[in-house]
Enzyme design. Structure first.
Site, mmCIF file in Angstrom:
data_model
loop_
_atom_site.group_PDB
_atom_site.id
_atom_site.type_symbol
_atom_site.label_atom_id
_atom_site.label_comp_id
_atom_site.label_asym_id
_atom_site.label_seq_id
_atom_site.Cartn_x
_atom_site.Cartn_y
_atom_site.Cartn_z
ATOM 1 N N LYS A 1 0.837 -1.204 0.000
ATOM 2 C CA LYS A 1 0.000 0.000 0.000
ATOM 3 C C LYS A 1 0.872 1.254 0.000
ATOM 4 C CE LYS A 1 -1.699 1.559 4.097
ATOM 5 N NZ LYS A 1 -1.359 2.943 4.442
ATOM 6 N N ASN A 2 1.851 1.290 0.910
ATOM 7 C CA ASN A 2 2.602 2.530 1.090
ATOM 8 C C ASN A 2 3.583 2.807 -0.038
ATOM 9 O OD1 ASN A 2 1.140 3.003 3.329
ATOM 10 N ND2 ASN A 2 2.729 2.445 4.811
ATOM 11 N N ARG B 1 -4.919 9.880 4.483
ATOM 12 C CA ARG B 1 -3.852 10.771 4.886
ATOM 13 C C ARG B 1 -2.847 11.036 3.742
ATOM 14 N NH1 ARG B 1 -1.175 14.426 8.225
ATOM 15 N NH2 ARG B 1 0.963 14.226 7.601
ATOM 16 N N CYS C 1 -6.865 11.360 11.853
ATOM 17 C CA CYS C 1 -6.030 11.894 12.925
ATOM 18 C C CYS C 1 -5.842 10.773 13.940
ATOM 19 C CB CYS C 1 -6.707 13.101 13.564
ATOM 20 S SG CYS C 1 -5.733 13.932 14.801
ATOM 21 N N ARG D 1 -0.803 14.871 13.025
ATOM 22 C CA ARG D 1 0.073 14.535 11.889
ATOM 23 C C ARG D 1 0.244 15.790 11.035
ATOM 24 N NH1 ARG D 1 -1.699 8.752 9.534
ATOM 25 N NH2 ARG D 1 0.311 8.889 8.499
ATOM 26 N N ILE E 1 1.874 18.803 8.570
ATOM 27 C CA ILE E 1 2.489 18.715 7.236
ATOM 28 C C ILE E 1 3.522 19.832 7.043
ATOM 29 C CG2 ILE E 1 0.573 17.502 6.127
ATOM 30 C CD1 ILE E 1 -0.286 20.240 4.998
ATOM 31 N N LEU F 1 6.698 19.891 7.464
ATOM 32 C CA LEU F 1 7.944 19.512 6.772
ATOM 33 C C LEU F 1 7.711 19.451 5.262
ATOM 34 C CD1 LEU F 1 9.208 16.645 9.139
ATOM 35 C CD2 LEU F 1 9.689 19.088 9.235
ATOM 36 N N ASP G 1 4.551 0.599 11.847
ATOM 37 C CA ASP G 1 3.338 -0.064 11.354
ATOM 38 C C ASP G 1 3.271 -1.534 11.758
ATOM 39 O OD1 ASP G 1 2.814 2.345 10.178
ATOM 40 O OD2 ASP G 1 3.374 1.727 8.162
ATOM 41 N N ARG H 1 -8.472 -0.618 4.233
ATOM 42 C CA ARG H 1 -7.538 0.381 3.700
ATOM 43 C C ARG H 1 -6.191 -0.247 3.342
ATOM 44 N NH1 ARG H 1 -5.951 4.083 7.750
ATOM 45 N NH2 ARG H 1 -4.546 4.589 6.071
HETATM 46 C C1 EPZ Z 1 4.064 7.000 6.223
HETATM 47 O O1 EPZ Z 1 3.265 8.016 6.810
HETATM 48 C C2 EPZ Z 1 3.182 5.789 6.107
HETATM 49 N N1 EPZ Z 1 2.050 6.103 5.252
HETATM 50 C C3 EPZ Z 1 2.725 5.368 7.498
HETATM 51 O O2 EPZ Z 1 1.959 4.185 7.363
HETATM 52 C C4 EPZ Z 1 3.957 5.066 8.337
HETATM 53 O O3 EPZ Z 1 3.538 4.763 9.662
HETATM 54 C C5 EPZ Z 1 4.879 6.281 8.371
HETATM 55 O O4 EPZ Z 1 5.198 6.683 7.007
HETATM 56 C C6 EPZ Z 1 6.184 6.021 9.098
HETATM 57 O O5 EPZ Z 1 6.847 4.938 8.521
HETATM 58 C C7 EPZ Z 1 2.191 6.035 3.929
HETATM 59 O O6 EPZ Z 1 3.251 5.748 3.387
HETATM 60 C C8 EPZ Z 1 0.971 6.286 3.112
HETATM 61 P P1 EPZ Z 1 5.990 10.490 8.276
HETATM 62 P P2 EPZ Z 1 3.761 9.539 6.795
HETATM 63 O O7 EPZ Z 1 5.822 11.740 7.490
HETATM 64 O O8 EPZ Z 1 4.433 9.812 5.506
HETATM 65 C C9 EPZ Z 1 5.872 13.741 11.836
HETATM 66 C C10 EPZ Z 1 0.148 2.742 7.825
HETATM 67 O O9 EPZ Z 1 -0.337 2.202 8.850
HETATM 68 N N2 EPZ Z 1 5.755 14.765 10.789
HETATM 69 O O10 EPZ Z 1 7.275 9.750 8.162
HETATM 70 O O11 EPZ Z 1 2.590 10.368 7.185
HETATM 71 C C11 EPZ Z 1 4.560 12.953 11.942
HETATM 72 O O12 EPZ Z 1 3.610 13.650 12.707
HETATM 73 C C12 EPZ Z 1 0.583 4.189 7.824
HETATM 74 O O13 EPZ Z 1 0.272 2.147 6.745
HETATM 75 C C13 EPZ Z 1 5.785 16.094 11.124
HETATM 76 O O14 EPZ Z 1 5.932 16.461 12.295
HETATM 77 O O15 EPZ Z 1 4.806 9.473 7.975
HETATM 78 C C14 EPZ Z 1 5.012 11.675 12.558
HETATM 79 O O16 EPZ Z 1 5.107 11.839 13.953
HETATM 80 C C15 EPZ Z 1 0.266 4.909 9.071
HETATM 81 N N3 EPZ Z 1 5.639 17.029 10.135
HETATM 82 C C16 EPZ Z 1 6.415 11.479 11.979
HETATM 83 O O17 EPZ Z 1 6.825 12.771 11.489
HETATM 84 C C17 EPZ Z 1 5.477 16.681 8.833
HETATM 85 O O18 EPZ Z 1 5.359 17.572 7.977
HETATM 86 C C18 EPZ Z 1 6.487 10.451 10.841
HETATM 87 O O19 EPZ Z 1 5.676 10.853 9.782
HETATM 88 C C19 EPZ Z 1 5.455 15.310 8.492
HETATM 89 C C20 EPZ Z 1 5.604 14.360 9.486
#
Ligand code: EPZ
Length: 416
Positions: A22-23, A92, A116, A121, A123, A125, A305, A397
Site C-alpha cells: 500500500k505505502n 492521509r 487523525c 500529523r 504537514i 515539513l 506499522d 484500507r
Molecule cells: C508514512 O506516513 C506511512 N504512510 C505510514 O503508514 C507510516 O507509519 C509512516 O510513514 C512512518 O513509517 C504512507 O506511506 C501512506 P511520516 P507519513 O511523514 O508519511 C511527523 C500505515 O499504517 N511529521 O514519516 O505520514 C509525523 O507527525 C501508515 O500504513 C511532522 O511532524 O509518515 C510523525 O510523527 C500509518 N511534520 C512522523 O513525522 C510533517 O510535515 C512520521 O511521519 C510530516 C511528518
C-alpha cells in the site's frame, strides 16, 4: 455492517502470497501524474486507499483503468490541479499529491488530509521543503494553495526523515530546474521503489535508499511500467499471525531484506525465520517467549506499522515485552480492545508494557485504525472461542483479502 468471525486456536500452516505494498502503491500512483503519458503499475493491491487515489486521479482528468492487480493511468490531459475536500479526507497520504500536481500544473489547491487516528500529523515539513524548491504556499480557511511558475533545485535538510515529505520533494524536484540535494531523507524501502519508477520515467535520481538523495532535474518525464514492491507490513502481520498460533508459514513474493527489521523480536520470542529466494519461512514455538524491548524507529529500525500485530502476539508470550513508539504520539488506541480479550497491557504515553497471559478469550471488538485492526486479527487467531471484529473499513484500507489468506493457511475465519 460487515463482521469478521474468528474461532481461535487453529495453528497456521501453509503459504500466503504477499500483495503489493500500500505505502508504495499510493505514491507511485501519484507519480504517474508527472508525465503527460500512460503508465502502468502491476502488483497493485486492491485496497480502499488505492480506490481513493484512483478517484483523485480521475478527478484531475486522468483516464484510469484497473483490472486485477494492473492499473493503467493516462495522464495526458489534466483538467485541473484542485482536489476537493471529500477526496482529500479519504486518506492521509493524499497530501503527496501536492508535489506532483504543482510540478505538472504550476498550481495545486488541496485541503488538509483526513484522519487523525495516530495523534497529530502535521504537514509542516512537506510545506517548508516545497517552499525551498520555489513553491509559494498560502494557507487559508483550511485550504493549501501552492503556486510555482518555475521549480528550482535546492539543498534541503529534513529535521526528521519524514516518509511523506521525502516523497513530496522527490515528486516536485524531478522536473525542477537544476539539482536538488535532500539530506536526512527517509530511507524506507518504499522510497527506493518510488525512485526506481521515477528513473524508469526518465528522472535522474541517485541515493534513494541512502538518506541523501540527489535529484538532477530533467525537462520532462515519460510514462513507464513498474511492479509495486511487496508489502513488508502485510508480511510482518502474517509472521505475527504464525507466531501467535505456534504455526508455520511460507510467505511468497516477499524478499526478506525490507521485512528484516521485524525478525529480531520474533526470533527472541523463539521463532525461526529463514529466507529462500523471494520466500520467507517462519516456524514458531508452541509458546512464545517475551520479546524484550521493541522500539519503533525510521527504517532500517523496527517499523511503527508492525508494532501492533507484534504487540498482539506478545500478549500470549511467556514473559514481558515493552514497546516504545517513537514515531507517532497516539498509536495504542487498539490496546483497550485487546484488554477486552484478556490481555494485560499498561500504556504510559508512548510506552506499552505487555505481560503475557496464558490465553486470550474471544470477544466482540472493533478496529480503531488500520494496524490496530491487524492486531485484533492476530489476537483472535490465538484466543479461546469466538471473536467478532467490526469497523472493518480500517482493515480494508491496507489488507487485501486477509480472510482468504488466513483461511488458506488453516485459520477458522469468515467475513459476513
Ligand atoms: C508514512 O506516513 C506511512 N504512510 C505510514 O503508514 C507510516 O507509519 C509512516 O510513514 C512512518 O513509517 C504512507 O506511506 C501512506 P511520516 P507519513 O511523514 O508519511 C511527523 C500505515 O499504517 N511529521 O514519516 O505520514 C509525523 O507527525 C501508515 O500504513 C511532522 O511532524 O509518515 C510523525 O510523527 C500509518 N511534520 C512522523 O513525522 C510533517 O510535515 C512520521 O511521519 C510530516 C511528518
Amino acid at each position: 455492517m460487515d463482521t469478521i468471525h474468528i474461532c481461535g486456536g487453529y495453528r497456521l500452516d501453509g503459504e500466503i502470497p504477499i500483495h503489493g505494498a500500500k505505502n508504495s502503491a499510493l505514491p507511485l500512483l501519484v507519480a504517474t501524474l508527472l508525465a503527460a503519458d500512460v503508465s502502468e503499475l502491476t502488483n497493485c493491491p486492491r485496497l480502499s486507499d488505492v480506490t481513493a487515489s484512483l478517484a483523485i486521479l480521475r478527478h484531475l482528468g486522468c483516464v484510469v483503468t484497473q483490472a486485477e492487480d494492473r492499473v493503467t493511468v493516462d495522464a495526458a490531459h489534466l483538467r485541473c490541479g484542485h482536489v476537493p475536500d471529500e477526496l482529500m479526507r479519504a486518506m492521509r497520504s493524499s497530501i503527496v499529491f501536492l508535489g506532483a500536481i504543482v510540478a505538472r500544473c504550476g498550481e495545486a489547491v488541496l485541503t488538509y488530509p483526513g484522519g487523525c487516528e495516530l495523534g497529530p500529523r502535521p504537514i509542516d515539513l512537506h510545506l517548508s521543503a516545497l517552499r525551498r524548491l520555489g513553491v509559494q504556499v498560502t494557507e487559508e480557511h483550511g485550504r493549501i494553495c501552492c503556486r510555482a511558475t518555475r521549480l528550482r533545485g535546492a539543498e534541503i535538510a529534513l529535521p526528521f526523515p519524514s516518509v511523506g515529505a521525502t516523497e513530496n520533494v522527490l515528486l516536485a524536484a524531478c522536473t525542477a530546474e537544476g539539482t536538488t540535494v535532500l539530506r536526512h531523507a527517509a530511507r524506507e524501502p518504499e522510497i527506493a521503489d518510488l525512485c526506481g519508477f521515477l528513473n524508469a520515467c526518465g528522472a535522474r535520481i541517485r541515493g534513494g535508499d541512502s538518506g541523501t538523495v540527489v535529484i538532477e532535474g530533467v525537462p520532462r518525464l515519460h510514462g513507464a511500467c513498474h511492479r509495486v514492491m511487496a508489502d513488508r507490513i502485510e508480511a510482518a502481520t502474517y509472521l505475527a499471525a504464525a507466531a501467535v498460533t505456534g504455526g508455520r508459514l511460507t510467505l511468497t513474493h516477499c524478499p526478506a531484506l525490507p521485512v528484516s527489521p521485524v525478525f529480531a523480536p520474533l526470533e527472541q520470542a523463539g521463532c525461526v525465520i529463514t529466507a529462500t529466494g523471494d520466500s520467507l519461512h517462519i516456524q514458531a514455538p508452541s509458546r512464545l517467549c517475551g520479546m524484550g524491548m521493541v522500539r519503533t524507529l525510521p527504517y532500517p529500525g523496527f517499523p511503527t506499522d508492525a508494532a501492533a500485530p507484534l504487540l498482539a502476539a506478545a500478549c500470549v508470550a511467556q514473559g514481558t515485552t515493552v514497546f516504545v513508539e517513537t514515531i507517532f504520539e497516539n498509536r495504542y488506541r487498539y490496546v483497550d480492545e485487546l484488554t477486552r480479550m484478556g490481555a494485560r497491557i499498561r500504556v504510559d504515553g508512548r510506552v506499552a508494557v505487555v505481560e503475557g497471559v496464558d490465553a486470550l478469550n474471544g470477544a466482540d471488538v472493533a478496529c480503531t485504525d488500520l494496524r490496530g485492526g491487524a492486531a485484533l486479527l492476530v489476537a483472535a487467531l490465538a484466543a479461546r472461542g469466538d471473536t467478532r471484529i467490526t469497523e472493518l473499513h480500517h482493515l480494508d484500507r491496507g489488507y487485501e483479502d486477509p480472510v482468504g489468506c488466513l483461511q488458506r493457511a488453516g485459520a477458522s475465519v469468515c467475513r459476513r
